[in-house]
Design a protein around this motif. Structure first.
Motif, PDB file in Angstrom:
ATOM      1  N   THR A  64      -1.463   1.673  -5.113  1.00 52.63           N
ATOM      2  CA  THR A  64      -0.918   3.057  -4.727  1.00 52.63           C
ATOM      3  C   THR A  64      -2.183   3.874  -5.369  1.00 52.63           C
ATOM      4  OG1 THR A  64       0.052   3.235  -7.029  1.00 52.63           O
ATOM      5  CG2 THR A  64       1.640   2.459  -5.300  1.00 52.63           C
ATOM      6  N   ASN A  65      -2.222   5.120  -4.496  1.00 54.06           N
ATOM      7  CA  ASN A  65      -3.194   6.186  -4.657  1.00 54.06           C
ATOM      8  C   ASN A  65      -2.640   7.508  -5.500  1.00 54.06           C
ATOM      9  OD1 ASN A  65      -3.878   9.012  -2.960  1.00 54.06           O
ATOM     10  ND2 ASN A  65      -5.808   7.254  -3.572  1.00 54.06           N
TER      11      ASN A  65
ATOM     12  N   LYS B 126       0.859  -1.253   0.002  1.00 53.54           N
ATOM     13  CA  LYS B 126      -0.193   0.193   0.021  1.00 53.54           C
ATOM     14  C   LYS B 126       0.828   1.324   0.005  1.00 53.54           C
ATOM     15  CE  LYS B 126      -2.089  -1.302   3.818  1.00 53.54           C
ATOM     16  NZ  LYS B 126      -2.959  -1.037   5.049  1.00 53.54           N
ATOM     17  N   GLY B 127       0.534   2.027  -0.965  1.00 53.34           N
ATOM     18  CA  GLY B 127       1.512   3.386  -0.913  1.00 53.34           C
ATOM     19  C   GLY B 127       0.973   4.263  -1.983  1.00 53.34           C
TER      20      GLY B 127
ATOM     21  N   SER C 141      -2.255  -5.319  -4.183  1.00 53.24           N
ATOM     22  CA  SER C 141      -1.632  -4.193  -3.826  1.00 53.24           C
ATOM     23  C   SER C 141      -2.193  -2.796  -4.565  1.00 53.24           C
ATOM     24  CB  SER C 141      -0.076  -4.513  -4.079  1.00 53.24           C
ATOM     25  OG  SER C 141       0.107  -5.336  -3.397  1.00 53.24           O
TER      26      SER C 141
ATOM     27  N   ALA D 224       4.139   3.810   4.320  1.00 53.44           N
ATOM     28  CA  ALA D 224       3.861   3.128   3.221  1.00 53.44           C
ATOM     29  C   ALA D 224       4.960   1.938   2.886  1.00 53.44           C
ATOM     30  CB  ALA D 224       3.873   4.250   2.086  1.00 53.44           C
ATOM     31  N   ASP D 225       4.374   1.144   2.104  1.00 51.28           N
ATOM     32  CA  ASP D 225       5.330   0.021   1.524  1.00 51.28           C
ATOM     33  C   ASP D 225       5.957   0.336   0.413  1.00 51.28           C
ATOM     34  OD1 ASP D 225       4.395  -1.473   3.824  1.00 51.28           O
ATOM     35  OD2 ASP D 225       2.379  -1.870   2.623  1.00 51.28           O
TER      36      ASP D 225
ATOM     37  N   TRP E  81       3.539   7.735   7.331  1.00 53.22           N
ATOM     38  CA  TRP E  81       2.392   7.220   6.587  1.00 53.22           C
ATOM     39  C   TRP E  81       2.478   5.689   6.644  1.00 53.22           C
ATOM     40  CZ3 TRP E  81      -0.709   9.527   2.218  1.00 53.22           C
ATOM     41  CH2 TRP E  81      -0.914  10.911   2.169  1.00 53.22           C
TER      42      TRP E  81
ATOM     43  N   ARG F   8      -5.655   4.721   5.566  1.00 51.80           N
ATOM     44  CA  ARG F   8      -5.880   3.418   5.032  1.00 51.80           C
ATOM     45  C   ARG F   8      -4.530   2.932   4.850  1.00 51.80           C
ATOM     46  NH1 ARG F   8      -9.733   6.009   5.801  1.00 51.80           N
ATOM     47  NH2 ARG F   8     -11.684   5.004   5.954  1.00 51.80           N
ATOM     48  N   ILE F   9      -3.282   3.645   4.566  1.00 50.48           N
ATOM     49  CA  ILE F   9      -2.043   3.130   4.310  1.00 50.48           C
ATOM     50  C   ILE F   9      -1.697   2.523   5.857  1.00 50.48           C
ATOM     51  CG2 ILE F   9       0.113   3.807   4.091  1.00 50.48           C
ATOM     52  CD1 ILE F   9      -0.781   5.424   1.682  1.00 50.48           C
ATOM     53  N   LYS F  10      -1.914   3.318   6.732  1.00 48.51           N
ATOM     54  CA  LYS F  10      -1.258   2.857   8.190  1.00 48.51           C
ATOM     55  C   LYS F  10      -1.916   1.652   8.863  1.00 48.51           C
ATOM     56  CE  LYS F  10      -0.555   6.547  10.835  1.00 48.51           C
ATOM     57  NZ  LYS F  10       0.767   6.298  11.376  1.00 48.51           N
TER      58      LYS F  10
ATOM     59  N   ARG G 137      -4.111   8.447   4.087  1.00 49.18           N
ATOM     60  CA  ARG G 137      -3.093   7.837   5.146  1.00 49.18           C
ATOM     61  C   ARG G 137      -3.680   7.026   6.123  1.00 49.18           C
ATOM     62  NH1 ARG G 137      -2.409  10.432   9.985  1.00 49.18           N
ATOM     63  NH2 ARG G 137      -0.119  10.606  10.774  1.00 49.18           N
TER      64      ARG G 137
END
Length: 369
Positions: free
Chosen positions: A326-327, A92-93, A324, A120-121, A118, A366-368, A364
């Motif tokens: 990315t936003n 997620k990122g 997976s 993020a991955d 965040w 939902r990434i966390k 943020r």
């Protein structure tokens, strides 16, 4: 060189009308791992379980506890993305905006925030081909992309090398440029487990057979140097699996790209792309490896009101099926889809929610999560 803020007015994200019918990091920053035997279940693994991610002595070692240190070189397990231990993972990122406009949003401070605050991955690094992008100065935009990818690598995040072709929609229009770009990228990152190669952002106005042919021409260019890096292949109709041009996932399922270690991309914007798109993604993920490399909570232009209810349906589906994502996007563009408030990238404050628009606060969290 970064433009003055008042000059940053790139045209809307998509020049099309969407169809609506049919982290040094902490241990808490690692990606969600889901046992293959239990779709949708998730656990977090401790940083003491880091794996040796060096593919050769030339690789940059990921910081302890970071997503790459914990999970290593990713691979495909049937239709799922798996880590070096054979467990299904969901990255997620965020995606950058075009670096010709928003390079100044990609600093050590902003990427520290993405990796640590965040948690993020993955970072998608978008190199536009046209619109004052790569074609105007290949050396410059290669340097920018590599600088940002190196920053992601140093923080132990995965990085998507995004060849952001948009208009013209036929990826074959840029084949020679793409070969140059991916040759340089694959040479540099062949020994790094961090990178994905997204070879065509959003094909449009072109048949799947032409996109497939392009992919089968570009993938060997990458494989010559990097046999392990996962390649992400754009799908028809702005990477909607054909839905935005009246088709569906069957054209890809029935006629996949002749290559190994690849995934297919899907893009959606929740205020325009309703349950028909959601169902298409769900069906496709059961048949072929899918990666949502771009989505927004607003309209396909990257602007307008946020539809968080529809967005959550997508988030839930992607969690359930380990897709997976990315936003779009990690910048301070004036549009609602850019996570930072205008002017943020001219300062040095990146963490917390005070610098974020509503979409930024929402994504943020939902990434966390």
């Amino acid at each position: 060189m970064a433009m003055a803020h008042a000059q940053r007015h790139p045209r809307p994200r998509h020049p099309w009308i969407a169809l609506t019918a049919a982290a040094a990091l902490t241990a808490g920053s690692m990606l969600v791992l889901a046992p293959q035997s239990s779709a949708g279940a998730s656990v977090r693994e401790g940083a003491n379980q880091d794996v040796d991610v060096e593919k050769s002595p030339g690789a940059v070692r990921a910081p302890a506890g970071s997503p790459v240190a914990v999970n290593g070189q990713l691979e495909l397990c049937a239709t799922r993305l798996c880590n070096a231990q054979g467990k299904a993972v969901q990255l997620k990122g965020m995606s950058t905006h075009g670096t010709q406009w928003y390079e100044q949003c990609l600093t050590n401070g902003s990427l520290d925030a993405l990796a640590r605050d965040w948690q993020a991955d993955v970072l998608r690094v978008s190199t536009y081909v046209q619109e004052d992008g790569y074609e105007t100065d290949p050396a410059k935009f290669t340097r920018i992309a590599q600088r940002v990818i190196d920053q992601a690598v140093a923080r132990g995040m995965y990085a998507i090398i995004d060849w952001h072709m948009l208009s013209p929609g036929d990826p074959n229009e840029n084949t020679q440029l793409a070969k140059r770009f991916f040759t340089e990228m694959a040479k540099k990152y062949a020994n790094q487990p961090n990178v994905f190669y997204e070879i065509a952002n959003e094909p449009s106005g072109v048949e799947w057979s032409e996109i497939k042919s392009y992919a089968e021409e570009i993938i060997p260019v990458i494989r010559r140097y990097d046999p392990d890096g996962i390649v992400l292949v754009g799908t028809r109709a702005w990477s909607s699996l054909g839905v935005s041009e009246g088709s569906d996932e069957s054209e890809v399922v029935d006629d996949p790209v002749d290559a190994d270690n690849i995934m297919y991309t899907f893009h959606f914007y929740a205020a325009d792309h309703d349950d028909a798109y959601l169902r298409t993604l769900s069906r496709a993920a059961d048949e072929i490896p899918m990666f949502v490399t771009e989505f927004g909570t607003q309209k396909a232009s990257g602007d307008g009101g946020n539809n968080f209810t529809m967005s959550q349906k997508y988030i839930d589906l992607m969690k359930q099926k380990n897709i997976s994502w990315t936003n779009w996007n990690y910048s301070d563009d004036s549009r609602s889809g850019a996570v930072f408030k205008p002017g943020t990238c001219d300062g040095d404050k990146w963490t917390g929610t005070g610098v974020l628009k509503p979409a930024g606060v929402w994504i943020r969290e939902r990434i966390k999560a």
